[in-house]
Motif scaffolding. Structure first.
Motif, PDB file in Angstrom:
ATOM      1  N   ALA A   2       0.831  -1.206   0.000  1.00 43.15           N
ATOM      2  CA  ALA A   2       0.000   0.000   0.000  1.00 43.15           C
ATOM      3  C   ALA A   2       0.863   1.253   0.000  1.00 43.15           C
ATOM      4  O   ALA A   2       0.543   2.246  -0.673  1.00 43.15           O
ATOM      5  N   ALA A   3       1.958   1.235   0.753  1.00 42.55           N
ATOM      6  CA  ALA A   3       2.862   2.388   0.786  1.00 42.55           C
ATOM      7  C   ALA A   3       3.547   2.587  -0.561  1.00 42.55           C
ATOM      8  O   ALA A   3       3.733   3.717  -1.020  1.00 42.55           O
ATOM      9  N   ARG A   6       1.030   4.204  -2.881  1.00 43.59           N
ATOM     10  CA  ARG A   6       0.893   5.644  -2.626  1.00 43.59           C
ATOM     11  C   ARG A   6       2.082   6.408  -3.195  1.00 43.59           C
ATOM     12  O   ARG A   6       1.932   7.454  -3.822  1.00 43.59           O
ATOM     13  N   HIS A   9       2.523   7.480  -7.029  1.00 43.72           N
ATOM     14  CA  HIS A   9       1.900   8.666  -7.599  1.00 43.72           C
ATOM     15  C   HIS A   9       2.927   9.764  -7.878  1.00 43.72           C
ATOM     16  O   HIS A   9       2.630  10.716  -8.615  1.00 43.72           O
ATOM     17  N   ILE A 274       5.195   5.562   5.433  1.00 48.92           N
ATOM     18  CA  ILE A 274       5.489   6.397   4.271  1.00 48.92           C
ATOM     19  C   ILE A 274       6.984   6.658   4.227  1.00 48.92           C
ATOM     20  O   ILE A 274       7.731   6.233   5.098  1.00 48.92           O
ATOM     21  N   ASP A 279       9.320   5.195  -1.606  1.00 53.42           N
ATOM     22  CA  ASP A 279       9.634   5.883  -2.854  1.00 53.42           C
ATOM     23  C   ASP A 279      10.623   5.067  -3.684  1.00 53.42           C
ATOM     24  O   ASP A 279      10.425   4.877  -4.892  1.00 53.42           O
TER      25      ASP A 279
END
Length: 301
Positions: A2-3, A6, A9, A274, A279
């Protein structure tokens, strides 16, 4: 996962090497609720099996054995669930990738692909060899995933390990006993070559030459330098840079190998869920998707 989703994006879609291959289509299937439930149960049982924080009056050989056996059962359920999910998408003509979770999770998907792709090669990027036998009694441990693949899936023709820098004598003995199927490119070996003036491209050509025509890329994020994945579970000093890993993946495709599937595991983002790890994970996952597509002649360059 899920991270990573996110964080994705923030990833620009144009890739300077792979072009707009993403236009062929990339989708992340939603997380299965039952796997979450099995994971919760398994974590509690693993604590009992190890005797971690268990009151003395509740700790016994029998209690530990029961808990360990149940964890193994839950892991087999997870393997079957992942196999079923992978098989239905493969039957629909899709390329399947698995996002973990720990590195035990892709077994079912690799099994599904291996049954369709004879002579499968596994390209493993990892800090660890993952060749232990039933680590701590857990048959499907993340420390045993590659051993399970080699021993249980005869259609896995070759395991090529890259960046390994943490392994035990049991694992080294297993590698030596299967030198017809396992090729180790340790982090020390690869680093020494670079420090002595060798080109990364030369090492990559040697790595890729060891692989058969059909390749599953198994990417444990701790194969990277820990500065890129500080929250992963078992970070080890050393490892590949992001650019080196990306070059390796695209070199597989550019050599004419077909990436028939992949996994990305062990991305952990700490308590906030997060940040940097997600990333990096999202960008590595995008590279895996793009080059899987390109290697199957999907998407434009």
């Amino acid at each position: 996962p899920a991270a990573i989703l996110r964080a994705s994006h923030q990833v620009d879609l144009l890739d300077l090497s792979a072009g707009t291959a993403w236009e062929a289509g990339i989708c992340m299937v939603g997380e299965a609720e039952e796997i979450w439930d099995w994971g919760q149960e398994g974590r509690e049982l693993a604590r009992v099996a190890r005797g971690d924080g268990v009151p003395a009056e509740e700790d016994s050989h029998e209690a530990r054995s029961r808990a360990r056996n149940r964890v193994n059962e839950l892991s087999e359920q997870m393997n079957s669930r992942v196999w079923w999910e992978a098989d239905r998408w493969l039957s629909a003509g899709k390329i399947v990738g698995v996002v973990g979770g720990d590195h035990s999770v892709p077994f079912g998907a690799i099994e599904a692909v291996a049954s369709r792709a004879g002579g499968l090669g596994i390209l493993q990027v990892d800090a660890h060899a993952d060749l232990r036998e039933g680590y701590e009694g857990f048959v499907w441990s993340h420390a045993s995933i590659m051993r399970n693949l080699v021993e249980r899936l005869p259609s896995v023709e070759r395991l090529v390990q890259v960046g390994i820098r943490d392994l035990c004598s049991e694992e080294m003995d297993f590698i030596k006993g299967h030198d017809d199927r396992i090729r180790l490119f340790s982090d020390e070996q690869l680093s020494d070559r670079r420090l002595e003036g060798g080109a990364w491209s030369d090492s990559v050509r040697e790595i890729v030459a060891c692989l058969p025509d059909q390749v599953w890329v198994s990417f444990d994020i701790d194969g990277l330098d820990p500065s890129l994945c500080p929250n992963t579970g078992t970070p080890v000093p050393g490892g590949l840079s992001f650019q080196e890993a990306a070059y390796l993946i695209r070199s597989v495709a550019r050599a004419g190998k077909r990436i028939v599937g992949f996994d990305l595991c062990e991305v952990s983002c700490g308590q906030d869920g997060i940040g940097w790890d997600a990333d990096v994970g999202a960008r590595m996952l995008f590279k895996l998707c793009l080059w899987a597509l390109r290697s199957n002649d999907l998407g434009s360059g």
